[in-house]
Write an enzyme that holds these catalytic residues in place. Sequence first.
Site, short mmCIF file in Angstrom:
data_model
loop_
_atom_site.label_atom_id
_atom_site.label_comp_id
_atom_site.label_asym_id
_atom_site.label_seq_id
_atom_site.Cartn_x
_atom_site.Cartn_y
_atom_site.Cartn_z
N ASN A 69 0.95 -1.30 0.05
CA ASN A 69 0.03 -0.20 0.06
C ASN A 69 0.90 1.33 0.08
O ASN A 69 1.87 1.13 0.62
CB ASN A 69 -0.79 0.12 1.33
CG ASN A 69 -2.03 -0.93 1.30
OD1 ASN A 69 -2.60 -1.25 0.32
ND2 ASN A 69 -2.47 -1.42 2.41
N ASN A 88 5.68 -4.40 4.22
CA ASN A 88 6.11 -3.98 5.58
C ASN A 88 7.00 -5.14 6.08
O ASN A 88 8.10 -5.07 6.58
CB ASN A 88 5.27 -3.50 6.59
CG ASN A 88 4.59 -2.01 6.15
OD1 ASN A 88 5.29 -1.44 5.40
ND2 ASN A 88 3.58 -1.97 7.00
N ASN A 142 -3.15 -9.39 17.52
CA ASN A 142 -2.73 -8.53 18.62
C ASN A 142 -4.13 -9.00 19.42
O ASN A 142 -4.97 -9.74 19.13
CB ASN A 142 -2.64 -7.22 18.04
CG ASN A 142 -3.90 -6.54 17.21
OD1 ASN A 142 -5.17 -7.20 17.53
ND2 ASN A 142 -3.74 -5.96 16.53
N ASP A 162 5.80 6.61 16.55
CA ASP A 162 4.79 6.24 15.31
C ASP A 162 4.58 4.47 15.59
O ASP A 162 5.78 3.76 15.40
CB ASP A 162 5.18 6.48 14.07
CG ASP A 162 4.20 6.31 13.04
OD1 ASP A 162 3.16 5.49 13.33
OD2 ASP A 162 4.36 6.36 11.82
N ASP A 206 3.80 -5.52 12.41
CA ASP A 206 4.45 -6.19 11.18
C ASP A 206 5.97 -6.24 11.28
O ASP A 206 6.49 -7.56 11.06
CB ASP A 206 4.52 -5.17 9.87
CG ASP A 206 2.94 -4.99 9.59
OD1 ASP A 206 2.04 -6.07 9.80
OD2 ASP A 206 2.62 -4.08 8.90
N CYS A 229 11.60 0.28 16.00
CA CYS A 229 10.54 0.52 14.99
C CYS A 229 9.60 1.72 15.50
O CYS A 229 9.55 2.70 14.58
CB CYS A 229 9.55 -0.52 14.49
SG CYS A 229 8.52 -0.51 13.21
#
Length: 313
Positions: free
Chosen positions: A17, A49, A189, A254, A260, A290
């Site tokens: 994406n 990702n 999750n 973020d 991922d 990350c």
Amino acid sequence: MSMGSVQRPLVVVGSANADLVFTIDRLPKPGETLAASSLETIPGGKGANQAAAAAKLGYPTYFCGQVGQDANASMLKESLSGCGVNLMHLREVQGASGTALILLQKSGENSIVIVGGANQSHWQLTDNIKQLLQSAGAVLLQREIPEEINVQVAQIASSAGVPVFLDAGGVEGPISPALLSSLAVLSPNETELARLTGKPTHTLELVQAAASELMQLGVKSVLVKLGADGSLLLPGPGLVPIRQAAIPAPEVVDTTGAGDCFTAAYAVAVLEGKGGAEALRFASAAASICVRRKGAMPSLPVRPEVQELLAKA
């Protein structure tokens, strides 16, 4: 598997994406208009990702996916190539590439709306792709491409003895029994776990109980991502669950792509022969790095960064 031996590749089949990231103070209320402080277009998609995350960690990785015939397609291909991903089996189809609208709050939390685009177009599993799946070290899937493609891929791989990992992120709704029975690892999750089982997941005990239900559906192991609370692995029937605390980040910038990154890093660690606890720690360190940076793909760590953090943690 030792790093010196021949490594059978990780094959990621999934979405790519263009992420349109709006930076905002908070989410708007119904009927309210808010100004964003910035807008960026960043490469993303759960499949892309995860492929990028594994490749940046130094593991040989193929990405099988679809992009459109637009400017975003070039950006996605260049970004994946730049991370070291093999794009031999990436197809270009008519129409637009997949797009995600991401509302990123100052806290680092995000809300996402996805337009499937090329990810949902007609897929072709060529003989070359089937051979790649059958010779892979592992196959990694998500839920942003058609379910029937995930089922076909998982059955081709698992029938050849190749372990299949499914990240439960993406579309809502139940997972096909044919897909569940082909999985070596299912990784939701806690929100996805609650949705898949219809059970509460607000305590660790409830998470473990819900994950155990998934095991009863034929999944060989369940890896639950718990965000700031770390992760929980049910490694197999009758085996003791393994708990991993999150490795704290000094500042959360973020969270986009952190799940991922975690799933891909765990898959890489397992492929390299790490045991459950060590694999979870490796994945936790990767995800911790990350979240300290902005953007899904740009924030992914390289192996020396992960090793350095593990040495300190």
